[in-house]
Write an enzyme that holds these catalytic residues in place. Structure first.
Site, mmCIF file in Angstrom:
data_model
loop_
_atom_site.group_PDB
_atom_site.id
_atom_site.type_symbol
_atom_site.label_atom_id
_atom_site.label_comp_id
_atom_site.label_asym_id
_atom_site.label_seq_id
_atom_site.Cartn_x
_atom_site.Cartn_y
_atom_site.Cartn_z
ATOM 1 N N ARG A 209 42.180 50.046 47.433
ATOM 2 C CA ARG A 209 42.099 51.117 46.504
ATOM 3 C C ARG A 209 42.878 52.398 47.074
ATOM 4 O O ARG A 209 42.682 53.528 46.468
ATOM 5 C CB ARG A 209 40.868 51.445 45.856
ATOM 6 C CG ARG A 209 40.231 50.429 45.208
ATOM 7 C CD ARG A 209 38.760 50.732 44.494
ATOM 8 N NE ARG A 209 38.202 49.772 43.944
ATOM 9 C CZ ARG A 209 36.879 49.467 43.791
ATOM 10 N NH1 ARG A 209 36.190 50.700 44.166
ATOM 11 N NH2 ARG A 209 36.128 48.456 42.886
ATOM 12 N N ARG B 87 43.616 56.674 42.290
ATOM 13 C CA ARG B 87 42.039 57.067 42.258
ATOM 14 C C ARG B 87 42.124 58.624 42.903
ATOM 15 O O ARG B 87 41.856 59.477 42.193
ATOM 16 C CB ARG B 87 41.032 56.116 43.093
ATOM 17 C CG ARG B 87 41.109 54.637 42.362
ATOM 18 C CD ARG B 87 39.811 54.119 43.077
ATOM 19 N NE ARG B 87 38.774 54.483 42.510
ATOM 20 C CZ ARG B 87 37.638 53.954 42.502
ATOM 21 N NH1 ARG B 87 37.464 52.908 43.663
ATOM 22 N NH2 ARG B 87 36.384 54.287 42.049
ATOM 23 N N ARG C 207 49.162 59.435 35.504
ATOM 24 C CA ARG C 207 48.335 58.679 34.605
ATOM 25 C C ARG C 207 47.787 59.531 33.519
ATOM 26 O O ARG C 207 46.982 59.091 32.769
ATOM 27 C CB ARG C 207 46.895 58.022 35.480
ATOM 28 C CG ARG C 207 47.195 56.847 36.064
ATOM 29 C CD ARG C 207 46.993 55.715 35.311
ATOM 30 N NE ARG C 207 46.248 55.690 34.248
ATOM 31 C CZ ARG C 207 44.804 55.545 34.415
ATOM 32 N NH1 ARG C 207 44.387 55.143 35.692
ATOM 33 N NH2 ARG C 207 43.945 55.455 33.502
ATOM 34 N N ASP D 200 44.960 45.254 38.894
ATOM 35 C CA ASP D 200 43.330 45.349 38.528
ATOM 36 C C ASP D 200 43.185 43.665 38.503
ATOM 37 O O ASP D 200 43.964 42.894 38.124
ATOM 38 C CB ASP D 200 42.917 45.916 37.543
ATOM 39 C CG ASP D 200 41.296 46.135 37.259
ATOM 40 O OD1 ASP D 200 40.819 46.919 38.119
ATOM 41 O OD2 ASP D 200 40.671 45.100 36.978
ATOM 42 N N TYR E 117 32.373 38.854 35.507
ATOM 43 C CA TYR E 117 32.933 39.795 34.101
ATOM 44 C C TYR E 117 32.824 39.338 32.921
ATOM 45 O O TYR E 117 32.270 39.549 32.077
ATOM 46 C CB TYR E 117 34.154 40.198 34.580
ATOM 47 C CG TYR E 117 34.030 41.336 35.787
ATOM 48 C CD1 TYR E 117 33.491 42.587 35.486
ATOM 49 C CD2 TYR E 117 34.849 41.332 36.818
ATOM 50 C CE1 TYR E 117 33.396 43.601 36.660
ATOM 51 C CE2 TYR E 117 35.012 42.263 38.015
ATOM 52 C CZ TYR E 117 34.246 43.313 37.713
ATOM 53 O OH TYR E 117 33.913 44.352 38.530
#
Length: 355
Positions: A41, A45, A54, A90, A165
Site C-alpha cells: 500500500r 493513501r 484523487r 485493488d 468479500y
C-alpha cells in the site's frame, strides 16, 4: 486440468532487463549489496500528492485510468526511493471489470450489492475477459516506460479472499457466511473458488503480458482458517493461480495476514517468496519453512507512529532476523496506514539500505 498457454514472444520483449535489481536478486534467493525494501500500500493513501490527484475521483475509477494509476504508482518511488513499485490497483478490480456490482466505500472497503450465497449466484458469476482489463494493462505499459530500472510488482487477490468479500457482502470479522458455505456445500464452494481462480489468473496474465516484473497473490483473510481447512478448501485454488503464471519466470510472492500457522501450506501452493506478517519473527518463519526460504516483511505498520529510536530498533531487529533466510525483502507486516507521515517511510528506506 487447465492447459497453461505458453508464454508468447511479446511479453519477453516488453519485460525489461533488470539484472542489477536488489529486489529481484533477493526474490531469487541471492544476497544483493543492500537489503531491498518496498511497502504494501505504498502507492496512495499516506501521500498528499496522491490525495490531491484523487480529489473527486472514485477509487475504482482511478484504478481504470491508465495515466492516473501510473502516476500514483510512481509517486512513492520518487519520494521514498523504494526498490520496487507496486501497481496501484485493488483486489476487487477484476471483479468490477468482469461486471459485478461492487464498489469500494470509503471507511468500509469493498461492498458487494448482491452477496453470492447459492448455486444460482455462483453460476451467474461472469468470467473475466482480458480486454476488460485493457486499461490496467495500458497503465502497466506506461509504467514500464517510466520506471527506469525499478521493478514493477503486479498483484491479484487469492480465491479465498475474493470469495469472502462476495459471500459476506463486504469486509467481515468472522467470515461466518463464508465458512458456513465452505463446510455445508463443499462442491459449491470449490465451484466458486475455481471461478475466482480463473478471474485472478486472467488478471495476473494481463499484467504480466504488459510487462510487470513480479507478482504478489494476496490472500489477506486466509489467517481466519485452520491449516486443515486451508489445505482442503483453499490451497488447490491458490495453487492453480500460482502455477498458471509459473512459465513467465518472474518471482511469485504469497501473502496473508495472521498466516503464521499456514506458512508451509501457502508456500506449497507455489510461492517463491513468502510474505510474513508481524506476528512471528522472520527467523521463526524461516524455521517453520524448513530452514530454507525467501521471506518478505515484517515491520508492524503501527510502529511507524512510534518514536524514531523505537522504530530504528525494530527495523534493525527485522533486518538481522532476515539474514537467516536465503533472501529477504524488507516490508511491512501489512499495508501502510493512511495517516503515516511520508517522511517516516523515507527514513526507514534509508536505514534499511544502510544496514
Amino acid at each position: 486440468m487447465e492447459t497453461v498457454p505458453q508464454l508468447s514472444s511479446s511479453p519477453a520483449s516488453i519485460r525489461r532487463d533488470l539484472g542489477g535489481s536488489p529486489f529481484l536478486a533477493a526474490a531469487r534467493g541471492e544476497r544483493p549489496a543492500r537489503t531491498p525494501v518496498w511497502f504494501m500500500r505504498q502507492a496512495g493513501r499516506s501521500l498528499p500528492e496522491y490525495r490531491k490527484l484523487r480529489e473527486g475521483v472514485a477509487m475504482l475509477d482511478a484504478c481504470f485510468d491508465p495515466e492516473m494509476l501510473a502516476e500514483i504508482t510512481l509517486q512513492p518511488v520518487r519520494r521514498h526511493g523504494v526498490d520496487a513499485a507496486v501497481l496501484f490497483s485493488d483486489i476487487v478490480v477484476p471483479l468490477k471489470a468482469a461486471g459485478l456490482d461492487i464498489d469500494i466505500v470509503p471507511g468500509t472497503g469493498p461492498v458487494v450489492a448482491e452477496p453470492v450465497r447459492d448455486a444460482a449466484a455462483v453460476r451467474a458469476l461472469p468470467l473475466l475477459e482480458t480486454e476488460q482489463v485493457a486499461r490496467v494493462a495500458e497503465g502497466v505499459g506506461l509504467l514500464v516506460e517510466r520506471l527506469g530500472t525499478t521493478p514493477l510488482i503486479g498483484f491479484a487477490g487469492a480465491p479465498f479472499t475474493l470469495a469472502s468479500y462476495l459471500i459476506e457482502g463486504g469486509p467481515s470479522r468472522n467470515h461466518e457466511h463464508t465458512k458456513a458455505l465452505m463446510h455445508s456445500e463443499p462442491a459449491l464452494w470449490h465451484e466458486l473458488a475455481g471461478r475466482l481462480a480463473d478471474i485472478a489468473l486472467t488478471f495476473l496474465r494481463a499484467q504480466l503480458d504488459a510487462g510487470v516484473d513480479a507478482i504478489q497473490l494476496f490472500d489477506s483473510w486466509a489467517g481466519a482458517l485452520s491449516e486443515r481447512d486451508y489445505r482442503e478448501f483453499v490451497q488447490p485454488h491458490s495453487a492453480k493461480v500460482l502455477a498458471g503464471v509459473a512459465n513467465y519466470g518472474v518471482p511469485r510472492i504469497h501473502f496473508g495476514v495472521g498466516t503464521g500457522e499456514l506458512l508451509v501450506a501457502m508456500r506449497e501452493a507455489g510461492a517463491d517468496v513468502m510474505g510474513v506478517d508481524w506476528r512471528i519473527p522472520l527467523d521463526e518463519a524461516v524455521r517453520r519453512l524448513g530452514g530454507s526460504a525467501v521471506v518478505q516483511g515484517n515491520l508492524d505498520p503501527a510502529l511507524l507512529y512510534a518514536s524514531w529510536p523505537v522504530l530504528e530498533a525494530e527495523v534493525r531487529r527485522i533486518v538481522e532476523e532476515g539474514r537467516s533466510a536465503e533472501g529477504h525483502i524488507f516490508n511491512l507486516g501489512h499495508g501502510v496506514l493512511p495517516s503515516v507521515e511520508p517522511e517516516v517511510l523515507a527514513r526507514v528506506v534509508e536505514l534499511v539500505h544502510s544496514l
